[in-house]
Motif scaffolding. Structure first.
Motif, mmCIF file in Angstrom:
data_model
loop_
_atom_site.group_PDB
_atom_site.id
_atom_site.type_symbol
_atom_site.label_atom_id
_atom_site.label_comp_id
_atom_site.label_asym_id
_atom_site.label_seq_id
_atom_site.Cartn_x
_atom_site.Cartn_y
_atom_site.Cartn_z
ATOM 1 N N LYS A 143 -1.417 6.060 -2.997
ATOM 2 C CA LYS A 143 -1.248 7.506 -3.156
ATOM 3 C C LYS A 143 -2.338 8.280 -2.428
ATOM 4 C CE LYS A 143 0.957 7.316 -7.731
ATOM 5 N NZ LYS A 143 0.781 7.678 -9.155
ATOM 6 N N GLN A 144 -3.570 7.772 -2.524
ATOM 7 C CA GLN A 144 -4.701 8.453 -1.912
ATOM 8 C C GLN A 144 -5.583 7.445 -1.187
ATOM 9 O OE1 GLN A 144 -6.856 11.266 -4.222
ATOM 10 N NE2 GLN A 144 -5.041 12.185 -5.137
ATOM 11 N N LYS A 171 -2.274 12.119 3.657
ATOM 12 C CA LYS A 171 -2.618 11.657 2.313
ATOM 13 C C LYS A 171 -3.952 12.264 1.877
ATOM 14 C CE LYS A 171 -0.333 7.101 2.281
ATOM 15 N NZ LYS A 171 0.412 7.202 1.026
ATOM 16 N N PRO A 172 -4.077 12.645 0.613
ATOM 17 C CA PRO A 172 -5.372 13.130 0.124
ATOM 18 C C PRO A 172 -6.442 12.059 0.341
ATOM 19 C CG PRO A 172 -3.635 13.516 -1.492
ATOM 20 C CD PRO A 172 -3.041 12.639 -0.436
ATOM 21 N N LYS A 178 -11.561 15.701 0.502
ATOM 22 C CA LYS A 178 -11.646 16.535 -0.695
ATOM 23 C C LYS A 178 -13.054 16.504 -1.279
ATOM 24 C CE LYS A 178 -8.100 16.671 -3.490
ATOM 25 N NZ LYS A 178 -7.026 16.297 -4.434
ATOM 26 N N SER A 185 -9.170 14.084 -8.402
ATOM 27 C CA SER A 185 -8.292 14.208 -7.232
ATOM 28 C C SER A 185 -6.866 13.784 -7.568
ATOM 29 C CB SER A 185 -8.843 13.372 -6.078
ATOM 30 O OG SER A 185 -7.999 13.464 -4.951
ATOM 31 N N LEU A 186 -6.728 12.662 -8.259
ATOM 32 C CA LEU A 186 -5.391 12.186 -8.630
ATOM 33 C C LEU A 186 -4.730 13.123 -9.634
ATOM 34 C CD1 LEU A 186 -6.014 8.355 -8.841
ATOM 35 C CD2 LEU A 186 -4.298 9.458 -7.415
ATOM 36 N N GLU A 205 -5.188 16.336 -9.875
ATOM 37 C CA GLU A 205 -4.762 17.527 -9.119
ATOM 38 C C GLU A 205 -3.446 17.280 -8.391
ATOM 39 O OE1 GLU A 205 -7.868 18.651 -6.454
ATOM 40 O OE2 GLU A 205 -9.316 19.035 -8.066
ATOM 41 N N GLU A 206 -3.348 16.118 -7.750
ATOM 42 C CA GLU A 206 -2.126 15.799 -7.009
ATOM 43 C C GLU A 206 -0.932 15.618 -7.937
ATOM 44 O OE1 GLU A 206 -1.764 15.933 -3.722
ATOM 45 O OE2 GLU A 206 -3.848 16.601 -3.723
ATOM 46 N N ASN A 207 -1.174 15.021 -9.115
ATOM 47 C CA ASN A 207 -0.092 14.853 -10.091
ATOM 48 C C ASN A 207 0.410 16.200 -10.587
ATOM 49 O OD1 ASN A 207 -0.087 12.059 -9.963
ATOM 50 N ND2 ASN A 207 -1.578 11.831 -11.622
ATOM 51 N N LYS A 265 0.299 19.014 -8.890
ATOM 52 C CA LYS A 265 1.075 19.603 -7.782
ATOM 53 C C LYS A 265 2.481 19.023 -7.736
ATOM 54 C CE LYS A 265 -2.753 20.663 -4.628
ATOM 55 N NZ LYS A 265 -3.383 20.296 -3.327
ATOM 56 N N GLU A 266 2.578 17.708 -7.898
ATOM 57 C CA GLU A 266 3.884 17.048 -7.875
ATOM 58 C C GLU A 266 4.763 17.557 -9.005
ATOM 59 O OE1 GLU A 266 3.445 12.827 -7.894
ATOM 60 O OE2 GLU A 266 2.456 12.752 -5.936
#
Length: 367
Positions: free
Chosen positions: A228-229, A271-272, A319, A342-343, A345-347, A349-350
């Motif tokens: 994922k990242q 990818k982040p 980031k 970070s994860l 934040e991305e979750n 957003k998703e």
């Protein structure tokens, strides 16, 4: 010493992300000419997605890696229509892609209970075939994990990725002072006080020319696609693979890593990404870090350090940039926190994107 190193390498690597298997549908049953009887169809081979299954357990449970369905029953006086052969169902992990031996995609299995037909059984004999049955489909297929970890460690050999993985997780990867200690992805899990777990993969070290399949090339880059990242790991003092190769500063290392990703698949750069600047315990580390940070702020001003073909079209915006030392423990806790944030934040957003799409669909249906 080299021989000993190679022997150690064979011992390590606790992760399997690709398995090649042979599948065969059952042969159809014989027809019965005297009464026009039709033979039963051969059984099919199915892959079924199940929880708590991994490719390593499949390889261990089925060492021959061959799966065959049962043959259809012959037509007879007692049963003019022969029974279908027994299907073969193989439990496989969630989140895999199945491809044929020539690289064509057959399908994906993402949720528990998902099923995919991988080898069809042959037809039973009937009047059209002169009561002779056909054989079942036979082929070799590949099972590839699509996502191997939440976070993938990216760096040149000997950047300290294995040491870092052992510090932030419960993994026990092979660690040594020779460059290639990781030849297969090594998985670890970061455990947090709130019981959250994040999986981290130490990927085989990248080298210049990986996009053209040098070194572990495509195999390495394929692993990056399945995270994922990205967590880039660089040696603050720079890197040199061998006496025959050029020395690269930390900044040059980042540019070269970015270029390799770009040449293989531009989408990898979206990818982040986080950056761990490792080996802060070494002499002059603070001076090197200061120069490195200055270069990262205005990378274009320092492109002249590399040949034109080695400069990426766009640079990666990290980031977070965290100086660490796996020897002293400096920055390790901060790094773990940054990874989690970070994860998260991305979750979020998703989830927002998912709800927006769902709302758009509902609004369209109302109209």
């Amino acid at each position: 010493m080299v021989w000993a190193g190679r022997a150690l390498l064979r011992k390590y690597g606790n992760f399997i992300d690709n398995v090649r298997v042979h599948v065969k549908g059952g042969t159809g049953g014989m027809g019965y000419p005297h009464f026009g009887g039709e033979g039963g169809r051969g059984g099919d081979v199915w892959f079924v997605a199940r929880e708590k299954i991994n490719l390593k357990s499949i390889k261990a449970r089925y060492p021959h890696k061959r799966f065959a369905a049962g043959s259809g029953a012959n037509s007879s006086v007692r049963a003019l229509k022969g029974d279908k052969g027994k299907d073969c169902e193989v439990d496989v992990p969630l989140g895999i892609t199945i491809t044929s031996d020539d690289g064509k995609k057959i399908g994906e299995l993402n949720k528990a209970g998902d099923r995919l037909l991988v080898a069809r059984g042959g037809l039973g004999g009937d009047l059209v075939t002169n009561f002779l049955p056909s054989k079942g489909q036979k082929r070799i297929v590949h099972l590839d994990l699509k996502l191997i970890a939440d976070v993938g460690l990216v760096g040149f050999p000997n950047a300290g990725k294995s040491s870092l993985l052992s510090k932030i997780s419960h993994a026990k990867p092979q660690i040594a002072d020779y460059a290639f200690t990781t030849i297969k992805p090594e998985l670890g899990k970061i455990m947090y006080p709130d019981f959250k777990q994040i999986s981290v993969a130490d990927l085989p070290g990248l080298i210049e020319g990986a996009h053209a399949n040098r070194g572990m090339g495509h195999k390495f880059l394929k692993h990056i696609e399945r995270t994922k990242q990205l967590l880039f790991v660089v040696d603050v003092s720079g890197f040199q693979l061998s006496l025959k190769t050029m020395f690269r500063t930390a900044f040059e290392t980042i540019l070269l890593l970015t270029k390799e990703l770009e040449l293989y698949d531009e989408t990898l750069q979206t990818k982040p990404a986080l950056l761990a600047v490792n080996k802060m315990d070494l002499p002059n580390a603070q001076d090197n870090l200061h120069e490195f940070m200055k270069q990262l702020q205005k990378p274009q001003d320092f492109f002249h350090l590399l040949q034109k073909e080695m400069i990426p079209q766009s640079t990666i915006e990290f980031k977070d940039i965290i100086p660490v030392s796996t020897l002293t423990g400096e920055g390790i806790e901060e790094l773990k926190t940054c990874i989690k944030n970070s994860l998260d934040e991305e979750n979020e957003k998703e989830n927002e994107d998912y709800h927006k799409k769902k709302l758009c669909i509902l609004q369209a249906l109302e109209v």
